[in-house]
Write an enzyme that holds these catalytic residues in place. Structure first.
Site, mmCIF file in Angstrom:
data_model
loop_
_atom_site.group_PDB
_atom_site.id
_atom_site.type_symbol
_atom_site.label_atom_id
_atom_site.label_comp_id
_atom_site.label_asym_id
_atom_site.label_seq_id
_atom_site.Cartn_x
_atom_site.Cartn_y
_atom_site.Cartn_z
ATOM 1 C CD1 TRP A 346 0.843 -0.438 2.999
ATOM 2 C CD2 TRP A 346 -0.737 0.998 3.626
ATOM 3 N NE1 TRP A 346 1.118 -0.050 4.281
ATOM 4 C CE2 TRP A 346 0.167 0.824 4.695
ATOM 5 C CE3 TRP A 346 -1.819 1.853 3.790
ATOM 6 C CZ2 TRP A 346 0.028 1.482 5.907
ATOM 7 C CZ3 TRP A 346 -1.963 2.512 5.012
ATOM 8 C CH2 TRP A 346 -1.044 2.327 6.049
ATOM 9 C CD GLU A 489 1.763 -4.173 9.284
ATOM 10 O OE1 GLU A 489 1.562 -4.522 8.117
ATOM 11 O OE2 GLU A 489 2.874 -3.739 9.687
ATOM 12 C CE LYS A 602 5.024 -2.277 12.008
ATOM 13 N NZ LYS A 602 4.978 -3.457 11.110
#
Length: 768
Positions: A346, A489, A602
């Site tokens: 992405w 994540e 994260k």
């Protein structure tokens, strides 16, 4: 701003080292990468050292070894050069080195190295130069000069093609033919084991003594997967020996092949091998200047030139790794190293695309066309998972591939077992990200031809996926999305991740709007797409599910919950993880199952959502969420700092904004010698540009309009930049007190919710 490389106060286009240090080779191999969007070579030394990583890649030549994910194969090394002086091998770890300087000229991609070397009472002056050509995508040229300063010597040079390269131990290439053509051209042909991509690599050498060309036939040395040419020359005191290497690489995937990889490779060197190094470099430099630098103006006048160097470096890396072919994409590490196997994420749409969309829209078009070709693999992946439409892969290689993510990662700190990587099956937001990138490209370029041929279909296929993926909750009377991974994540089984839900809702709503618009204004395109996607049925489905889609709302404290459970988890102090040079430091204390139950993030997740959809949330909500999530974010991702910098600048948190900008610049250029060993962070390179232009330059796409609202760091005097907006070239000059705009055609923009218009060739100045 602390850099781990040397810079020059009077040169914004140079990075390098003034110390002959062979202890941190991999960092500088990545930093001094040379590429042209087809061919990429790491910045290794010509001579060999322990712990070096010699990588060369050609985009789009993916290969698969047994059950491992596909990756770009590490091609035979053409950079290598062994120099012996009176029978002793030259090496920087021996002897005395003075007047050392090695650097990369960002303006034209040339790497140079010069120094004086004293060994066994013999003294020499060395100079190395090399470049990957922008004028001829297959070509690599290098030149070395050696001058003995106090005695006559015999110099032996060995140069050739070393096919004993691997991808960290995996050998993708089979043993091929090796030979010398016409007593001049050293060639090796080989191919990948699974994908059967053929390669031809050819070298041609020229030698000069004090500018007089020598007529020497090489002694050919053939070993397993190796072909070397050997030369031996007597050089007198103060004579200069010059060795020029012309090398090229062709693959069977090339669209410019005429006769075949082997014949084309030799034919090119027959022509170019009679041209001087300087002339070929000048041709390449001209392409850099005319096709890239003149089209992407960014000039910063500040307290020092490091911000300018950083944004120049970011643009250099983005351009060097940008495919010239619409069938390819930019890997998260580009071609700068083996990290992420050359796969695209992405990162392209969400972090790199603004640079191309605003400066080089034809390259942005190519990147979007790759995603159109990728519908083959995306539709296949959706079908395999029981869904409809297109589910884009988290890691993308060839467009026909359904998914290229590896299944296993590092060791679990608790169990010691490999951790399963769930991104390929659960990090679904990439499908919305692709559609969002297409939408932003269309807004910025108004490329209606692309919309009709490809863009609308990409968005509709993505919307169809989400309509099949959302789940109905009878108890809650809503559609929702459970068991996903968002940008954070650390949370591998999140329910109703806010970023994912909002992006899915946007995608379905956008798809419905496209169908309605086509039905009213373009029945030809509507009819064409209706054959692939029954649009009436899809329209009803999208309207229903978007209207009943659950979008997490700010709570009583104005905090948007990252997911259903995040706000109920315990908190920890993450400061030591923020300050660590090791991006995975937190995994020394926790495993993923533990992190799944802690209020720790994260990278920008809710904050990225707020940055993308600022117009949908009040400033007070954005600010509350900033102060809630920022202290809980470890920035364990190179993509995080730029988002925080832009958002902080929008919130008038100017010192924090500049601090995060500096952190983004230091990810690769900073003092951490382990940060870039597997390659440069291309998403972060895009983020640096975005922070300068979207953050400090104040550029935003608001619905179908461009907003410009600059706010410079207090240490910057001026910022100049250019943009292309819907075919109109504009130039902006921002200062601490005002900004001015000129354009080559009539141009409209928004400043603080007020509409302005610039007339052609006239300057409009607005006080801040």
């Amino acid at each position: 701003m602390l850099f781990g490389v040397d810079t020059k106060k009077d040169n914004d286009w140079w990075i390098g080292s003034n110390t002959p240090n062979t202890n941190n080779l991999s960092k500088f191999e990545s930093l001094l990468f040379q590429g042209n969007g087809y061919l990429g070579i790491r910045g290794t030394f010509e001579e060999h050292y322990l712990n070096e990583k010699r990588d060369m890649f050609i985009l789009g030549t993916f290969d698969k070894f047994q059950d491992e994910p596909t990756e770009l194969p590490n091609l035979p090394d053409i950079v290598n050069l062994e120099i012996k002086i009176n029978g002793k091998i030259f090496n920087l770890d021996q002897g005395e080195v003075t007047n050392y300087q090695r650097g990369l000229n960002l303006k034209n991609g040339e790497v140079t190295r010069s120094f004086d070397w004293k060994f066994d009472k013999e003294q020499f002056k060395f100079e190395f130069r090399r470049f990957v050509s922008m004028a001829n995508l297959h070509l690599f040229v290098s030149k070395v000069t050696v001058t003995p300063l106090n005695n006559n010597v015999r110099i032996q040079i060995k140069s050739g093609i070393d096919g004993q390269m691997t991808n960290s131990g995996t050998q993708h290439l089979v043993e091929g033919s090796k030979r010398l053509f016409r007593a001049r051209f050293v060639q090796m042909q080989t191919q990948t084991q699974d994908s059967k991509v053929k390669f031809a690599l050819t070298e041609y050498h020229r030698l000069f003594l004090d500018k007089v060309e020598l007529s020497l036939n090489p002694h050919l040395e053939l070993n397993r997967r190796q072909a070397f040419a050997n030369y031996s020359i007597g050089v007198e005191k103060n004579q200069t020996l010059t060795f020029v290497k012309y090398a090229n690489v062709y693959s069977s995937t090339d669209k410019d092949l005429r006769y075949g990889v082997g014949r084309d490779s030799i034919h090119e060197l027959e022509h170019l091998g009679r041209t001087s190094y300087a002339s070929l470099l000048a041709e390449s430099s001209r392409v850099w200047e005319e096709q890239f630098w003149q089209k992407s103006l960014v000039e910063i006048k500040s307290h020092n030139n490091k911000p300018q160097i950083a944004v120049n470096y970011a643009r250099y890396q983005l351009i060097s790794n940008t495919p010239h072919d619409f069938g390819m994409n930019i890997g998260a590490k580009g071609m700068t190293g083996e990290g992420y196997k050359g796969h695209a994420f992405w990162d392209t749409e969400m972090f790199m695309m603004p640079f191309f969309t605003f400066n080089l829209p034809q390259y942005a078009h190519n990147l979007m066309e790759y995603r159109y070709l990728g519908l083959i693999g995306a539709v296949k992946k959706a079908h395999q998972n029981g869904y409809q439409g297109a589910q884009y892969p988290w890691e993308a290689a060839m467009p026909i591939d359904a998914e290229s993510s590896p299944l296993w990662g590092g060791a679990d700190i608790i169990t010691g077992e490999p951790m399963k990587i769930l991104s390929g099956e659960s990090e679904l937001h990439v499908t919305s990200d692709v559609a969002f990138g297409v939408s932003q490209y269309l807004r910025a370029t108004d490329d209606q031809k692309f919309a009709k041929r490809m863009g609308d279909e990409i968005i509709l296929q993505c919307a169809k996926f989400w309509a099949s993926r959302v789940e109905w909750s009878t108890r809650l009377n809503r559609y929702q999305i459970t068991d996903v991974i968002g940008p954070d994540e650390y949370k591998e089984h999140a329910n109703n991740n806010a970023f994912t839900n909002y992006m899915a809702h946007w995608c379905m709503e956008k798809g419905a709007n496209i169908i309605a618009d086509l039905r009213q204004n373009d029945m030809a395109t509507y009819t064409s797409l209706d054959k692939k996607l029954p649009l009436a049925t899809l329209f009803r489905d999208l309207i229903e599910k978007a209207s009943m889609m659950y979008l997490p709302q700010p709570d009583a404290e104005k905090i948007i919950p990252q997911d259903d459970n995040y706000l109920s988890y315990k908190t920890i102090n993450v400061q030591k993880y923020k300050e660590s040079d090791n991006t995975s430091e937190i995994f020394k204390d926790f495993n993923l199952k533990q992190l799944d139950k802690i209020q720790v993030t994260k990278q920008a997740d809710v904050l990225l959502l707020l940055k993308l959809f600022e117009d949908k949330f009040s400033t007070s909500v954005i600010k509350k969420n900033w102060f809630f999530y920022e202290p809980r974010t470890t920035h364990d991702s190179s993509l995080s700092y730029s988002t925080h910098a832009i958002l902080a600048n929008d919130l008038s948190l100017y010192e924090q904004a500049f601090s995060y900008f500096e952190h983004a610049c230091q990810i690769d250029l900073g003092t951490n010698m382990q940060s870039s060993v597997k390659g440069i962070h291309l998403g972060s390179m895009g983020g640096i540009y975005n922070t300068v232009i979207e953050g400090f330059g104040g550029v935003r796409i608001v619905e179908d309009n461009l907003s410009i609202q600059p706010q410079l760091p207090k240490t910057w005097e001026t910022l100049k930049y250019s943009l292309i907006w819907q075919g109109v070239k504009i130039k902006v000059l921002a200062t601490q007190d005002y900004f001015s705009i000129v354009s080559d055609s009539k141009f409209k923009f928004i400043y603080h919710d007020k509409d302005y218009q610039v007339e052609p060739k006239e300057k409009l100045t607005i006080e801040l």
